[in-house]
Design an enzyme around this catalytic site. Structure first.
Site, mmCIF file in Angstrom:
data_model
loop_
_atom_site.group_PDB
_atom_site.id
_atom_site.type_symbol
_atom_site.label_atom_id
_atom_site.label_comp_id
_atom_site.label_asym_id
_atom_site.label_seq_id
_atom_site.Cartn_x
_atom_site.Cartn_y
_atom_site.Cartn_z
ATOM 1 N N GLY A 89 0.787 -1.214 0.000
ATOM 2 C CA GLY A 89 0.000 0.000 0.000
ATOM 3 C C GLY A 89 0.824 1.270 0.000
ATOM 4 O O GLY A 89 0.307 2.349 -0.286
ATOM 5 N N LYS A 110 9.836 2.518 0.230
ATOM 6 C CA LYS A 110 8.725 2.436 1.182
ATOM 7 C C LYS A 110 8.357 3.856 1.591
ATOM 8 O O LYS A 110 9.195 4.599 2.113
ATOM 9 C CB LYS A 110 9.144 1.612 2.398
ATOM 10 C CG LYS A 110 8.029 1.314 3.381
ATOM 11 C CD LYS A 110 8.558 0.391 4.469
ATOM 12 C CE LYS A 110 7.489 0.078 5.506
ATOM 13 N NZ LYS A 110 8.032 -0.779 6.586
ATOM 14 N N ARG A 180 5.785 -12.861 1.027
ATOM 15 C CA ARG A 180 5.347 -13.213 2.375
ATOM 16 C C ARG A 180 4.411 -14.419 2.347
ATOM 17 O O ARG A 180 3.952 -14.832 1.282
ATOM 18 C CB ARG A 180 4.590 -12.026 2.991
ATOM 19 C CG ARG A 180 5.356 -10.708 2.948
ATOM 20 C CD ARG A 180 4.536 -9.634 2.227
ATOM 21 N NE ARG A 180 5.311 -8.394 2.013
ATOM 22 C CZ ARG A 180 5.515 -7.485 2.933
ATOM 23 N NH1 ARG A 180 5.004 -7.638 4.129
ATOM 24 N NH2 ARG A 180 6.236 -6.411 2.659
ATOM 25 N N ASP A 249 1.066 -11.448 6.767
ATOM 26 C CA ASP A 249 1.626 -10.608 5.712
ATOM 27 C C ASP A 249 2.945 -9.973 6.131
ATOM 28 O O ASP A 249 3.583 -9.276 5.331
ATOM 29 C CB ASP A 249 0.625 -9.522 5.302
ATOM 30 C CG ASP A 249 0.170 -8.677 6.474
ATOM 31 O OD1 ASP A 249 -0.512 -9.230 7.361
ATOM 32 O OD2 ASP A 249 0.484 -7.480 6.517
#
Length: 489
Positions: A89, A110, A180, A249
Site C-alpha cells: 500500500g 517504502k 510473504r 503478511d
C-alpha cells in the site's frame, strides 16, 4: 566498481502477482542516510551515491530506466482475522540487483506514494518509522539476524497528517525477497491452482532451488520455510526482540525479519511484554512468538495443500507432519543460543532448567534482558560481581549462580575462553527504544540527526562498546521507559 546486474523476475510474472505503479513525486527531497557498504555489495553505480541522481532515485522523483516499479499483491491474517487483499500500500519494488555472489536482492521504496493496494491511505511514511526501521534493521544485521536492510533514507519535504502533522520520509529497503506468507494466501483466495503453482515454482527457483530435486518439491518448500522461520524466531527470542505485529503478511518466505513497525528490544525481562499499541490481548508478546509463527506457518501450509498432493487427506497428513517439526527445531535452536549466552559450548536438554530458572529469576527481579547476559561473563568466577548487581533477591541469585558455575566447570574450558565466548554472543549495545524515540524526536522537531547518526554508527559493532558510547547501552530510567510503539502507517 563492477557493472551491476539488474533483473525483474517478479515483474515478469505480471498480474495477479503484482501491478505496475509509478511513485508519486515529492516536493523537496533531502538526504537522511546512505549505506555505502550495502551499495558496494549490491554494486550500485556510484552515480547514485549521495548525488542528485541518487536523491531523485531514492525519493521516486526520477527513476532510471533500469527500474520497473511495481506493487506486490498479498493478503494476510491481521491479529488472526483474514483480509483477502492487502498488498504493497505504500511500497514499490524497483528492481532486483545481483551481488558478486549471484544473490538477488530486491530494492524497494517504502513511503513512495499511493499504489493500487493503498486502501484509502496516502502511501506515505512519516520520518519516525523510517528512522526506526533504518536503525533497527541495520542493528539486526550487525547482530547476525536475517533481516531486510536499509540502503538509503530521504526526507520528502512534505508534511503528513497523522495524529499530528509529521515530516514525511522514504526508505529504500533491501531484501532477498519481499514475498510473504500472505502472498500465497492472496493467490489461494483469488486465483486458480495453476497460478499458485507458477508462483510456488518461482519461489522455489529463486529461494530454495534444492527443493527442485526433492520427490515432492512443494512439501520440501514448506519444510524449508518452516526451518528458516524456526531459526529466525529463536534468534529473536535470544536477543529479547519483539517483532510486534507477526501477521501472516509480515512473515517473509525467505526467513528474513521484515516490517519493523511496533518492534522493540526488551528492557526489563517480561515474557508477556508487548510493544504494539493495538495488541491489547498480548497476541504478539515475546513469549508467544514461537506459537504465532507456528500458527502462521499452518496458514502457509494450507495454501500449498493442492500442490503437495492430489488427494486432500494425504496433503493434510504430509503438511501436518512438516508443521510438527517447527517446535522441535525452534526449541533446539533456542536452547543452543541461550546455552551459548551463558557460556555453554553445547547445551543439552538437562540445561533447560538452568536457563529457564535464570529467565524466571530475571523476570522476578525486573532485570534488564541484554544487560543481564552481557554482565554475566563477569560473574563466571565471582558470583558477587557482574550481573549480581541486577538481582535484589541475592539469595536466589547466589543459588542459581552456584549451579551455573558448577555446570561451566564440567566443560573443562578455561575461564578466560568462556568469558570471551560469552561476550562474543551477548551484545553490549542494542537499539534501546528510548534512545530511538529521542533520536526521532530530535530529527522531527529540530532537524537534528546527530543522535540518529551516533546510534547508527555505534550499533554497527554491537559486541564492542567504547567509553564514548557507554550511555547508549544503559537501560531506561523509569521516566524514559516506553511501553508502546506504533507502525507508522
Amino acid at each position: 566498481m563492477t557493472k551491476f546486474k539488474v533483473k525483474h523476475s517478479l515483474a515478469a510474472l505480471a498480474a495477479p502477482f503484482s501491478q505496475p505503479c509509478q511513485p508519486t513525486p515529492v516536493s523537496a527531497p533531502q538526504w537522511l542516510a546512505f549505506n555505502s557498504a550495502l551499495a558496494t555489495q549490491l554494486r550500485l553505480p556510484e552515480q547514485y551515491w549521495l548525488t542528485d541522481a541518487g536523491l531523485a532515485l531514492f525519493s521516486g522523483n526520477a527513476l532510471p530506466d533500469w527500474t520497473k516499479p511495481l506493487a506486490h499483491a498479498y493478503a494476510g491474517h491481521q491479529f488472526g482475522h483474514f483480509v483477502p487483499q492487502l498488498g504493497d500500500g505504500r511500497a514499490l519494488l524497483l528492481a532486483e540487483l545481483e551481488d558478486a555472489h549471484g544473490q538477488l536482492f530486491d530494492i524497494q521504496l517504502k513511503g513512495a506514494g499511493r499504489t493500487p493496494f493503498s486502501r484509502g491511505g496516502d502511501g506515505r511514511a512519516p520520518l519516525g518509522p523510517v528512522l526506526r526501521e533504518y536503525l533497527v534493521s541495520e542493528a539486526m544485521q550487525a547482530l547476525g539476524v536475517p533481516t531486510t536492510r536499509a540502503l538509503a533514507a530521504v526526507l520528502s519535504g512534505d508534511w503528513l497528517q497523522r495524529d499530528t502533522a509529521e515530516p514525511g520520509a522514504i526508505i529504500c529497503r533491501v531484501a532477498k525477497s519481499h514475498i510473504r506468507i500472505g502472498s500465497f494466501q492472496y493467490l489461494a483466495a483469488h486465483s486458480d491452482s495453476s497460478q499458485l503453482k507458477t508462483f510456488a515454482d518461482y519461489v522455489i527457483q529463486r529461494h530454495y532451488p534444492a527443493c527442485l530435486h526433492a520427490d515432492n518439491p512443494y512439501l520440501a518448500l514448506l519444510e524449508a520455510v518452516i526451518s528458516a522461520q524456526a531459526q529466525l524466531i529463536a534468534k529473536w527470542m535470544s536477543l529479547g526482540f519483539i517483532h510486534g505485529v507477526m501477521n501472516t503478511d509480515n512473515m517473509s518466505i525467505s526467513g528474513e525479519t521484515i516490517d519493523y513497525g511496533p518492534c522493540a528490544f526488551m528492557d526489563a525481562f517480561n515474557p508477556a511484554q508487548v510493544y504494539s499499541f493495538i495488541d491489547k490481548q498480548g497476541r504478539y508478546a515475546w513469549g508467544n512468538q514461537p506459537r504465532i509463527a507456528s500458527w502462521n506457518l499452518a496458514r502457509f501450509a494450507e495454501t500449498l495443500l493442492p500442490l503437495i498432493a492430489e488427494h486432500a487427506a494425504q496433503a493434510v497428513e504430509l503438511a501436518t507432519g512438516a508443521l510438527q517439526g517447527f517446535n522441535s527445531e525452534n526449541e533446539a535452536a533456542f536452547l543452543q543460543l541461550m546455552g551459548e549466552k551463558i557460556g555453554l559450548k553445547a547445551a543439552t536438554k538437562h540445561d533447560e532448567s538452568l536457563i529457564r530458572d535464570l529467565l524466571n529469576l530475571m523476570s522476578a527481579n525486573n532485570a534488564d534482558f541484554s544487560q543481564t547476559f552481557r554482565l554475566l561473563s563477569q560473574s563466571v568466577s565471582d558470583a558477587s560481581t557482574g550481573a549480581a548487581m541486577l538481582f535484589a533477591d541475592n539469595n536466589s541469585w547466589q543459588a542459581w549462580c552456584s549451579r551455573w558455575q558448577a555446570r561451566l566447570a564440567e566443560q573443562g574450558i578455561a575461564t578466560k575462553d568462556v568469558k570471551q565466548q560469552m561476550d562474543a554472543c551477548n551484545p553490549a549495545l542494542i537499539p534501546r527504544n528510548h534512545q530511538i524515540a529521542k533520536a526521532i524526536e530530535l530529527a522531527s522537531t529540530e532537524a537534528d540527526l546527530s543522535l540518529f547518526n551516533r546510534l547508527h554508527n555505534a550499533l554497527q559493532t554491537p559486541f564492542e562498546l567504547d567509553d564514548a558510547n557507554a550511555d547508549l547501552a544503559l537501560p531506561p530510567t523509569a521516566e524514559q521507559c516506553i511501553e508502546n510503539t506504533f507502525c507508522g502507517t
